[in-house]
Each structure stands twice: as C-alpha cells, then as structure tokens.
Design a protein around this motif. Structure first.
Motif, short mmCIF file in Angstrom:
data_model
loop_
_atom_site.label_atom_id
_atom_site.label_comp_id
_atom_site.label_asym_id
_atom_site.label_seq_id
_atom_site.Cartn_x
_atom_site.Cartn_y
_atom_site.Cartn_z
N THR A 65 21.17 -2.50 11.36
CA THR A 65 21.06 -1.83 12.66
C THR A 65 20.61 -0.39 12.48
O THR A 65 20.71 0.19 11.40
N ARG A 66 20.12 0.19 13.57
CA ARG A 66 19.77 1.61 13.59
C ARG A 66 19.97 2.14 15.00
O ARG A 66 20.07 1.36 15.96
N LEU A 67 20.02 3.47 15.11
CA LEU A 67 20.35 4.11 16.39
C LEU A 67 19.19 4.92 16.96
O LEU A 67 18.39 5.50 16.22
N TRP A 68 19.15 4.94 18.31
CA TRP A 68 18.21 5.77 19.05
C TRP A 68 19.02 6.57 20.07
O TRP A 68 20.04 6.11 20.57
N MET A 99 21.79 1.06 20.14
CA MET A 99 21.81 0.40 18.83
C MET A 99 20.81 -0.75 18.83
O MET A 99 20.80 -1.59 19.74
N GLU A 100 19.96 -0.76 17.81
CA GLU A 100 18.93 -1.80 17.67
C GLU A 100 19.24 -2.63 16.43
O GLU A 100 19.59 -2.09 15.37
N THR A 101 19.13 -3.95 16.55
CA THR A 101 19.41 -4.86 15.44
C THR A 101 18.12 -5.50 14.96
O THR A 101 17.32 -5.99 15.77
N ARG A 102 17.91 -5.50 13.64
CA ARG A 102 16.67 -6.05 13.08
C ARG A 102 16.59 -7.55 13.33
O ARG A 102 17.59 -8.27 13.22
N ASN A 103 15.38 -8.02 13.67
CA ASN A 103 15.15 -9.45 13.88
C ASN A 103 15.26 -10.22 12.57
O ASN A 103 15.14 -9.65 11.48
N LYS A 104 15.44 -11.51 12.68
CA LYS A 104 15.55 -12.35 11.49
C LYS A 104 14.25 -12.38 10.69
O LYS A 104 14.26 -12.65 9.49
N ASP A 105 13.11 -12.10 11.35
CA ASP A 105 11.83 -12.13 10.63
C ASP A 105 11.49 -10.79 10.00
O ASP A 105 10.37 -10.59 9.53
N GLY A 106 12.43 -9.85 9.99
CA GLY A 106 12.22 -8.57 9.33
C GLY A 106 11.67 -7.48 10.22
O GLY A 106 11.60 -6.32 9.80
N THR A 107 11.24 -7.82 11.43
CA THR A 107 10.71 -6.80 12.34
C THR A 107 11.85 -6.18 13.16
O THR A 107 12.98 -6.68 13.17
N TRP A 108 11.54 -5.06 13.82
CA TRP A 108 12.47 -4.44 14.77
C TRP A 108 11.99 -4.76 16.19
O TRP A 108 10.78 -4.77 16.45
N PRO A 109 12.90 -5.01 17.12
CA PRO A 109 12.48 -5.29 18.50
C PRO A 109 11.60 -4.19 19.09
O PRO A 109 10.66 -4.47 19.81
N SER A 110 11.90 -2.92 18.75
CA SER A 110 11.14 -1.81 19.33
C SER A 110 9.72 -1.72 18.80
O SER A 110 8.86 -1.11 19.45
N SER A 111 9.45 -2.31 17.62
CA SER A 111 8.12 -2.23 17.04
C SER A 111 7.38 -3.55 17.09
O SER A 111 6.33 -3.70 16.49
N ARG A 112 7.94 -4.52 17.81
CA ARG A 112 7.29 -5.84 17.91
C ARG A 112 5.97 -5.68 18.64
O ARG A 112 5.91 -5.08 19.71
#
Length: 696
Positions: A65-68, A99-112
């Motif tokens: 996870t990471r924070l914004w 709080m953002e949680t990394r997708n299972k495929d290694g990407t982040w939702p915010s950078s999809r």
C-alpha cells in the motif's frame, strides 16, 4: 474518550506541548466516499499513518500500500517518505489521506492506463510464467528495454529481483540524497519488476520509467537511439543513490599507499567506499581494482584501489580490415568480378589496388576506385587517400583504365552513365519519354586521337555490346562539359550487367573468433597513457605519460562484462563484429585475482552466465535484444522488445553479444523444477532491424 499522552513538538524556534492532535480523514482509493476520522500526533511518522490505515481497512499483510494526501484544490500528492513526521509533511487537521493498494498484476490503480474494460479483464485473466514478460518499444527504446531486461525486470539477476519483489527497498529509499533521484527511479523500477513478475502480463509499457529517466538524465530525453550500456550504467548508479543506506556522507581523505601492504591499502579503500556508498547495488555488483602507475622519468610507483561496477574489456583489434569490391575490366567480354580483400586499416587507396592486382593481374597504376550510389559515381578516390574514408556500407567499384590519372599517355578517362526510357504511365497513351538511370556506370579510356563523335559512338557500342554480340544500340549520346558520356539504351538488359564471384570470396575470412579470456587479459595488460590523459607525478611535479596496469583484487556476486565493440580513434569510428566466445558455465577468474581479502576465507571465483545484451547493426543504427535465464525455471528466453520466446543454450553465443552478466556459482539458487519447452530460434540471424512503434 481515551486520553492521549501530551507530546512535545519541536518547532524551528521553540518547543511546544501538543494539546490538540491532528485529525485526518482516512479512506481507500476504491471507496473515497466513506472516510474514517483518526487522530495523530504531529511527531507521528507517515509510516504510523499508513499502519493505522491498513488496520482500519483490514488490509492483508502481503498486500503493498501507499498513501496520498488530497489538497484543498482537489489535487493529490504522494506521501513518499514514510519516515517523515506529520508536522514535516505539512498535514493539517481535516485533510483527507487516501490509501492505495497495489493490484495483483503489479500495477497501481492510480497509474492504470485508460484502456477499454474488456482489455483490462483479458490482461487480468492472462496467466503466464512470472518473469517471462516483454517490454513494449515506445519508439527507438530497444536500448532501454534491453538494459532493463538484463538488470532484472524480466529474468536476470535473482538477488536484485527478489530485493524488489520482497519490498526490502521500501525501508531503504533515500529521499534526501542530493546525488539521488528522490527515490523516484527506484520506485519506477520496482513497479516494472512487480508487473513483470506478476504473471499477468505478456508485455508491459515502460512509459513511466522512460519519463522518469528523461527527467533526471536529459541525454535520454526524446526517442533517439542510445547505448544500452550507458543506460544500464545510469540505472545502476541511480538505483544505488536512491537506495543508499548512508544518509550523510562523510568526507574521506585519500591516502597514498606509501609502501604499505596491498591488503592494508585495499581494505582501507573498501572501508572508505562503504562509508559513503552502501546499498543493494554495492552488495551485488561492486568489486575492487588495483591500479598501478609508474612514472617513466623517476620510476615513482603509485598504487590505488578503486571500486568498480562493471568491467569494460577491449577486444583484440586487428590492424587489417576486409573489404568487398567489384572489379570492372576494360575487356567488354569479361564480366565484373566481386573480390574480398584484406587491406591495412591505416592504409591508402593504393594499398587496395595493390591487393586487387594480385587477384586480377592488372597493374595497380591502371586502376581507378569509385563509390557508386544510385547508378552514378558518388566519388572518385585518389591513390593517396586514406582507406578509412571508405565505409563498410559503400558500394566500391574498381575500374581498369589505360592510366590511373584523368590524362595519361594521350588518353582521357570518361564516365559513362546508362539511361533507359521509363515505361508508360497507367496504361495510358503517354509514351513516357522520361528517362531513368540503371545498372552501374563505366569509366572508359579514350585516346585523344579518337575524340570524335563517330569514334565515341563506336567505342561505346563496343563496350556495351559484349564484343559485338548484342543487339543493344545507342540511340542518343552527348558529351557534357563534365566529360560524362550519357548513353540512352532500350529497356532490354545488356549482358555485362551481371557479375561473377572471384574464388577469393569462398575462402577469405572476416576475422577469427577470440575468447573472453583474451579480452580480460588485454584489460589487465600494461599500457602507456595517451597524451590527452597524462598523469601528474608528485615527485617530478609535472604531467607524465606513465604506464598503467589494472588488476582484479575482488569480484562481486554478479559480474557485468561490457565488450567494447565500439572503437573510436583519430582515424576512424567503427563497430567490431568479432565473435567473442564466452562460456555459459564455469567462467573461472581465479587466475586473474591477484589477492583475496585478508580477513576472509577464500572466495570461489567461478561464474555462470545469466544474461546477455545484444546489439545488431552499425554505429549509426541498430537494434538491441536480450538473452536471459529465468531465475525460477532455469530456462533461457530471448527478449526482443514485447516479443519473448524460449531458446536453447547453443543459440546464445553470437557476434552481437555486447554486455554479459555472470552470477557467482556459490550464490546461485538452483531451479527446483525442470522446464523443457520447445525452443524456437530468435529471429536475429538476418542482422539488424529498425525500431518500430508497437502497440501493446
């Protein structure tokens, strides 16, 4: 309401007791309509905020996870440094922290990327072997893709790959290093590693990484071709500084060896290096040289020990070059011949003619050398011109003439261009009287006594008619002020347009292969410094052309060997296509290590190959690809941008090998499962191909 302990908050000019904590609203990236109110002290770290958010939303321990923080204008900003306090991060009461949680495929939702929903679902349903993942070419970015794939994004370096996959980098990001990139290169690289090893992508688009690289290294801006080894060097250096565990670098005064034992000086040099440089990159890739300089005047000896990240080893450079030329006889009955000649690199055009004379029996003085381009003479070379001005790609024709000069023995040498009528356009009645050049031009020796129109017609007809047996007829001709004779011929081909291969084409060699060991031996050979780079002798108090010798003192876990295929001299710039034979297993460096560490048990120096970066093409253009061994299965794969295919070990060695990666045997984790897919040869045997824009 539970009472909280009062904290002392240190401000720049005073200390104050904290009475009211900071109230923040925590929410998840996928549910921003349900924030949770939570209170924090100003001395709490961002890591404390993150751990509280994970607890509130019951995030699984294995999820990253990471924070914004959401600003008043609606924009969001990453809270990168988890060691920073709430006060230093300027978080104020009432702010929303996401709080953002990394997708299972290694990407982040915010950078999809913004793609159609069906495409996203198809990619998430894809299940492949982790690490077997291509990189999309963004336009001339094959150099970057190759550097990334050998560095560990796809299948190469196990210790570096696992360091990122296991999130060890998160606790070592150095945001305050002035020599670093604020952790952004390390984070962008980590994203690529996690996507490649998720098993959910056939290929990934390294656009964000490309943007970060261009931001911190302007030489890589845009979409021009660059050197993969230069990008690799930038990447490893950038990762090192972003992950440097040394937060404050001490000043280190360098001491001369002054006769001290090598062991003492080496340990001091490594200790000083580690005081300023301590990272996963140092742990895996850094070794130690011994450098010895000797003054030619006073025999002063200077010994230093310097860290290195890769070995740039020279290739044995031949003083000869192989050239292919076409020889055109004066006799029209003899077809042009293709010859392969061995000539001195630093030679003259006359040397080319002398070598050709041995094959043809025609004296060198009766030859003229020309560069032919687009059916006309691009340049006529003089005998005293340097051969270095003739490039490998040039079409070189050598003509037998009555004399080697324009005027010799009462003769002139005339250039003849061949033209034919263009065909009618689009089946119309237009007769198409336009003319186009065809074939290769001629050089014709004409006695001055025969310089008449009738004599020129007769001479040209004889030259083009294969001794009078052809029905080809000159329709028009004219002698221009540049002494060029233009012949206009029918569309039918003339017999002498073909050529034959001389027997030298069958047995001439383009260069014998060399062994990797020979390149390393050259690297450790004594050399004299060049005039452009002299050494200042502290005894003579002046710059001297000292002798220099490099020796290997300690080797790293992963050894990078850069083959110096690109040669730059005052005479020429060229790429060396020498085949370097390198072992897949059991590369033994024991003979090259002059002394092991004094305070350690002997370290084995046998290495196995784990990756190769290839370069196909010339100095001006070309294409980069990668061979890499998957750390889990042990299978070798060929990476050509977004295309990935399994290969057999015997396909790895080629003239294109540019950067080699070796892993020390005692640190290799052997695959636990066998993988025996049907290998398919890489589409690389035909030479270079240009980069193209690919759509993922």
């Amino acid at each position: 309401m539970t009472s909280r302990p009062l904290n002392v908050v240190e401000l720049p000019s005073t200390q104050k007791v904290e009475v009211y904590p900071v109230e923040l609203y925590l929410c998840q990236h996928n549910d921003m309509e349900s924030p949770v109110s939570t209170q924090f002290s100003r001395v709490d770290t961002i890591d404390t905020v993150l751990r509280e958010a994970r607890r509130q939303f019951e995030v699984s321990p294995e999820d990253e996870t990471r924070l914004w923080v959401k600003n008043s204008d609606g924009s969001c900003e990453r809270l990168r440094n988890i060691h920073m306090t709430v006060l230093d991060a300027c978080l104020s009461p009432g702010q929303v922290v996401i709080m953002e949680t990394r997708n299972k495929d290694g990407t982040w939702p915010s950078s999809r990327p913004h793609v159609m929903r069906n495409s996203v679902e198809d990619e998430e349903l894809y299940s492949g072997q982790p690490g077997v993942c291509g990189l999309t070419n963004l336009g001339n970015t094959c150099f970057m893709n190759s550097a990334l794939q050998v560095a560990s994004v796809s299948a190469m370096c196990p210790p570096l790959t696992e360091y990122f996959l296991n999130n060890h980098y998160l606790g070592e990001l150095n945001f305050g290093n002035p020599l670093g990139m604020k952790g952004e290169i390390a984070e962008a690289y980590a994203d690529l590693v996690k996507q490649a090893w998720s098993g959910h992508h056939r290929a990934i688009v390294p656009r964000m990484f490309k943007t970060k690289v261009g931001h911190f290294a302007s030489q890589f801006l845009g979409y021009h071709q660059h050197d993969a080894q230069e990008l690799l060097s930038f990447l490893l250096d950038g990762l090192h500084e972003d992950l440097n565990r040394v937060k404050r670098k001490d000043y280190v005064e360098l001491r001369d060896a002054a006769g001290r034992p090598d062991e003492e000086v080496a340990e001091e040099a490594w200790r000083n290096h580690k005081r300023r440089n301590d990272s996963i990159i140092v742990d895996i890739f850094h070794g130690l040289f011994k450098s010895t300089l000797v003054c030619p005047a006073c025999c002063k000896v200077s010994v230093t020990f310097d860290p290195f990240c890769y070995l740039s080893v020279p290739l044995p450079v031949s003083h000869e070059r192989t050239m292919e030329v076409f020889f055109v006889y004066m006799d029209p009955c003899r077809k042009p011949q293709q010859h392969r000649l061995v000539v001195p690199k630093a030679g003259k055009v006359l040397d080319l003619c002398i070598a050709l004379a041995k094959h043809t029996g025609v004296p060198a003085e009766q030859m003229m050398v020309a560069d032919v381009f687009s059916h006309r003479f691009y340049k006529l070379y003089q005998a005293d011109e340097a051969l270095s001005c003739i490039l490998e790609r040039d079409d070189i024709f050598v003509y037998e003439v009555a004399g080697a000069q324009a005027e010799l023995g009462g003769s002139l040498v005339l250039s003849v261009y061949l033209r034919e009528r263009a065909p009618p356009r689009d089946n119309t009645s237009d007769p198409g009287y336009g003319v186009v050049l065809f074939g290769h031009p001629l050089l014709v020796s004409v006695p001055q006594a025969q310089l008449s129109w009738d004599a020129l017609y007769s001479l040209l007809l004889d030259r083009l008619s294969d001794g009078g047996n052809s029905s080809a007829k000159v329709l028009t001709a004219g002698l221009s002020t540049s002494r060029e004779l233009h012949g206009l011929l029918p569309d039918s081909p003339v017999p002498w347009q073909g050529y034959v291969k001389h027997e030298c084409m069958g047995h001439a060699q383009r260069g014998q292969p060399v062994k990797l060991r020979e390149c390393v031996e050259l690297f450790t050979t004594v050399e004299t410094l060049e005039e452009e780079n002299p050494w200042y002798c502290p005894t003579c108090k002046r710059h001297q052309l000292a002798t220099k010798k490099l020796d290997l003192w300690a080797l790293p876990e992963v050894l990078i060997i850069h083959l110096k295929r690109f040669s730059y001299t005052r005479l020429a710039r060229e790429k060396l296509d020498t085949l370097v034979e390198f072992p897949i297993r059991d590369l033994d460096f024991s003979d090259f290590i002059i002394k092991p560490w004094a305070d350690m048990a002997p370290v084995p120096h046998k290495y196995d190959l784990i990756a190769v970066s290839n370069h196909y093409g010339s100095l001006r253009d070309g294409h980069y690809t990668t061979f890499a061994r998957n750390k889990d299965s042990g299978q070798w794969f060929y990476f050509d941008d977004s295309s990935v295919s399994p290969v057999a070990e015997h396909q790895i060695e080629s003239k294109a090998a540019y950067v080699l990666f070796y892993h020390r045997q005692d640190r290799i984790r052997r695959p636990t499962t066998a993988c025996t897919p049907n290998p398919r040869p890489p589409d690389a045997g035909g030479g270079p191909r240009g980069d193209s824009m690919e759509v993922d």
